[in-house]
Motif scaffolding. Structure first.
Motif, PDB file in Angstrom:
ATOM      1  N   TRP A 139      71.697  -0.618 -14.775  1.00  0.00           N
ATOM      2  CA  TRP A 139      71.865  -2.075 -14.761  1.00  0.00           C
ATOM      3  C   TRP A 139      71.545  -2.650 -13.391  1.00  0.00           C
ATOM      4  O   TRP A 139      71.015  -3.762 -13.290  1.00  0.00           O
ATOM      5  N   GLY A 140      71.879  -1.923 -12.320  1.00  0.00           N
ATOM      6  CA  GLY A 140      71.524  -2.398 -10.990  1.00  0.00           C
ATOM      7  C   GLY A 140      70.023  -2.431 -10.778  1.00  0.00           C
ATOM      8  O   GLY A 140      69.468  -3.409 -10.260  1.00  0.00           O
ATOM      9  N   LEU A 141      69.337  -1.350 -11.161  1.00  0.00           N
ATOM     10  CA  LEU A 141      67.878  -1.321 -11.042  1.00  0.00           C
ATOM     11  C   LEU A 141      67.221  -2.294 -12.011  1.00  0.00           C
ATOM     12  O   LEU A 141      66.111  -2.785 -11.753  1.00  0.00           O
ATOM     13  N   ASN A 142      67.888  -2.597 -13.111  1.00  0.00           N
ATOM     14  CA  ASN A 142      67.334  -3.532 -14.092  1.00  0.00           C
ATOM     15  C   ASN A 142      67.153  -4.927 -13.498  1.00  0.00           C
ATOM     16  O   ASN A 142      66.258  -5.672 -13.912  1.00  0.00           O
ATOM     17  N   ALA A 355      63.571   8.550 -10.180  1.00  0.00           N
ATOM     18  CA  ALA A 355      62.697   8.602 -11.349  1.00  0.00           C
ATOM     19  C   ALA A 355      63.502   8.561 -12.638  1.00  0.00           C
ATOM     20  O   ALA A 355      63.110   7.910 -13.617  1.00  0.00           O
ATOM     21  N   LEU A 356      64.653   9.245 -12.644  1.00  0.00           N
ATOM     22  CA  LEU A 356      65.474   9.270 -13.848  1.00  0.00           C
ATOM     23  C   LEU A 356      66.080   7.896 -14.130  1.00  0.00           C
ATOM     24  O   LEU A 356      66.118   7.446 -15.284  1.00  0.00           O
ATOM     25  N   ILE A 357      66.532   7.214 -13.096  1.00  0.00           N
ATOM     26  CA  ILE A 357      67.095   5.869 -13.283  1.00  0.00           C
ATOM     27  C   ILE A 357      66.020   4.901 -13.759  1.00  0.00           C
ATOM     28  O   ILE A 357      66.249   4.068 -14.649  1.00  0.00           O
ATOM     29  N   LEU A 358      64.827   5.003 -13.169  1.00  0.00           N
ATOM     30  CA  LEU A 358      63.724   4.151 -13.608  1.00  0.00           C
ATOM     31  C   LEU A 358      63.337   4.456 -15.045  1.00  0.00           C
ATOM     32  O   LEU A 358      63.025   3.537 -15.827  1.00  0.00           O
TER      33      LEU A 358
END
Length: 449
Positions: A139-142, A355-358
Motif C-alpha cells: 500500500w505504501g508503494l502503491n 522487486a517482490l513488493i513491486l
C-alpha cells in the motif's frame, strides 16, 4: 461485395507439437543444471551431486503440455470484444473490502479455535503477520507507483531506514517502539524527499534506474558502515512490548501482570493486531488522500504528465509528496519489522525485496488497495504454504520455500499473458462529473496508467 467475415484460425497439430517440443528443449537446457542436479555437502565436507529426475521430467512435462494447451486455446478462442466496463473483482470491491477486513481481524481467533495455542503460533506469525507486513509495504508503494505513476525499484531502502532507526534509537537511547514509530516515519519521509529531488525530470526507465541505485546505496551503507549499523553482523534491538510491559515469563511480564498463564501466543497476537491497525491506518490515509486535491494531482500525473503541467498542477510538489508519503509508510513497516525480529541485518533489505513488493502492486492492479491484499496473500501466503506440503519434500528437498522466486516468476509471466494490468485492471476516477465511469485498461496507453 466480397464477404469479409472473420475466419477462425485452424489448429495445426504438427506445428503445435513442434513448437511444444522446441520449448521443452529450451527447458532441458535451462533446468538441467538448475533442477536435475543438486549440490549437497556430505559429512566429510565433500560436495555430492544428487539427481532429481522426478522433479526435472515433471517440469518438462508441464512445459510441453502447457504449451500445447496455450496453442489450442489461441486457435479456438473467439475474438475478444473490447471491455469498457469494470471487471468482476472491481464490481464487488466495495462489498469485498469489509469482508476482507473482518476476516483479517478474526484471523488470530480462528487460528486459536482451529489449531490451538501451539499450532496457532505458526499460522498467526508466519502467515498473518508476514502477509500484513507486505500488505502495508504494498500500500505504501502503491502511492508512488499506482497513484502517482512513478516507477520505484528502491522502495526497500525506506523499509531499511525505519528498521535501523528503531534499532539504533532503542539500543542507544532506550526509546520504546511507540516513540520510535513516528521518528522512523519522519526520517523515511525525509529520505523519500531526498530521493525525489534528483529525479524530478526523470521518468520511465531512467527513474527506475536511479531508484534502484538509491536502494543499493542504502544497502551498501548498512553493510559497510560497521561502526554505525554493525555491518554484516547486524545489530540487535529490543523486541516489542505491551506499552512498557514485556512479554516474558518474569514477575513483571505480561502474563504475570494480568494474572494469566505464560504463553508466547500473547506476544504473537499483539504483534498481529499492531501491524493490522498500522495497515488499516495506511489504507485509511491513502483513501482520504485520494479524495483531496493532492490525490487527484497524483492521478493526473499518472495518466499524463504533460497534460498535468498544462493544467497548472505543480508536478514538483506532487512527485515529492508521493515519494515522501509512500516512504513514510515504508518506514512505519520497517520500524515494526525491527521490533518484531529483535535483530536487523542488511541481508533483509536486498533488491529482491523491492522487486517482490513491486510485483505485489503490479499483480494486484495499479492503484487498487484490494488488489494489493489479494496479491500479498497469493505471493507471500502461497510461498509460506509450501512449507506445509510434506509430500513435495521427496521431490524438491527439505526446504520447498527456496523455489519461492521461481513460483513468483512463473506467476508473473502467467499474469502478464492473461491479465497484463493485474487482478483489478480497471480504475474509477476519484472525482467524476455527473456520471461515474470506469477507465478500462484497453483505453489507457501502456505505461501511462
Amino acid at each position: 461485395m466480397r464477404d469479409t467475415a472473420v475466419v477462425k484460425p485452424r489448429f495445426d497439430a504438427v506445428a503445435a507439437l513442434k513448437d511444444a517440443g522446441f520449448w521443452t528443449l529450451v527447458g532441458v537446457g535451462l533446468f538441467l543444471p538448475l533442477i536435475y542436479f543438486q549440490a549437497n555437502q556430505a559429512m566429510n565436507n565433500e560436495m555430492v551431486l544428487v539427481q532429481r529426475p522426478g522433479l526435472f521430467f515433471g517440469m518438462l512435462a508441464f512445459i510441453f503440455f502447457g504449451r500445447l494447451l496455450m496453442l489450442l486455446r489461441a486457435a479456438t478462442r473467439r475474438p475478444a470484444k473490447p471491455r469498457t466496463g469494470p471487471s468482476l473483482l472491481q464490481r464487488f470491491e466495495p462489498s469485498v473490502q469489509p469482508v476482507m477486513i473482518l476476516l483479517l481481524g478474526l484471523f488470530p481467533v480462528l487460528s486459536l479455535l482451529l489449531a490451538g495455542q501451539a499450532g496457532s503460533l505458526k499460522w498467526v506469525d508466519n502467515f498473518g503477520v508476514q502477509i500484513l507486513i507486505y500488505i502495508m509495504l504494498g500500500w505504501g508503494l502503491n502511492i508512488v507507483v499506482g497513484l502517482a505513476g512513478l516507477l520505484d525499484l528502491g522502495y526497500v531502502a525506506f523499509y531499511a531506514v525505519g528498521s535501523y532507526t528503531y534499532a539504533l534509537l532503542a539500543q542507544h537511547f532506550g526509546f520504546s517502539f511507540w516513540l520510535c514509530l513516528p521518528v522512523a516515519g519522519v526520517l523515511a519521509a525525509f529520505w523519500g524527499i531526498l530521493l525525489g529531488f534528483p529525479v524530478l525530470r526523470l521518468r520511465g526507465d531512467y527513474l527506475a534506474i536511479v531508484t534502484l541505485a538509491f536502494g543499493e546505496i542504502i544497502y551498501m551503507v548498512a553493510l559497510n558502515w560497521t561502526d554505525f549499523t554493525g555491518g554484516g553482523a547486524g545489530i540487535s534491538a529490543p523486541k516489542i512490548d505491551f506499552f512498557g510491559i514485556p512479554f516474558t515469563a518474569n514477575d513483571d511480564g505480561f502474563a504475570a501482570v494480568f494474572g494469566l498463564e505464560f504463553t508466547p501466543v500473547y506476544r504473537t497476537i499483539f504483534l498481529y493486531y499492531t501491524i493490522f491497525f498500522l495497515a488499516l491506518f495506511t489504507a485509511f490515509v491513502t483513501m482520504r488522500l485520494k479524495r483531496l486535491p493532492i490525490g487527484r494531482a497524483w492521478e493526473a500525473l499518472r495518466e499524463d504528465e504533460i497534460a498535468c503541467q498544462s493544467l497548472g498542477i505543480n508536478t514538483t510538489n506532487t512527485k515529492l509528496t508521493a515519494f515522501a508519503i509512500g516512504a513514510m509508510f515504508g518506514g512505519f513497516a520497517g520500524c515494526f519489522f525491527g521490533a518484531r525480529q529483535g535483530f536487523i541485518s542488511p541481508e533483509s533489505f536486498r533488491f529482491i525485496e523491492s522487486a517482490l513488493i513491486l510485483a505485489i502492486v503490479v499483480l494486484g492492479g495499479m492503484g487498487s488497495l484490494l488488489g494489493v491484499v489479494l496479491a500479498s496473500i497469493a505471493l507471500i501466503g502461497g510461498s509460506e504454504l509450501l512449507r506445509e506440503f510434506e509430500f513435495l519434500k521427496p521431490y524438491i528437498g527439505d526446504d520447498p520455500v527456496k523455489y519461492r522466486m521461481l513460483i513468483v516468476g512463473l506467476g508473473m509471466v502467467m499474469m502478464m499473458i492473461w491479465r497484463p494490468r493485474g487482478l483489478i485492471s480497471t480504475r474509477e476516477p476519484t472525482i467524476f462529473l455527473k456520471k461515474r465511469k470506469s477507465i478500462s485498461g484497453s483505453l489507457v496507453k501502456e505505461g501511462h496508467g
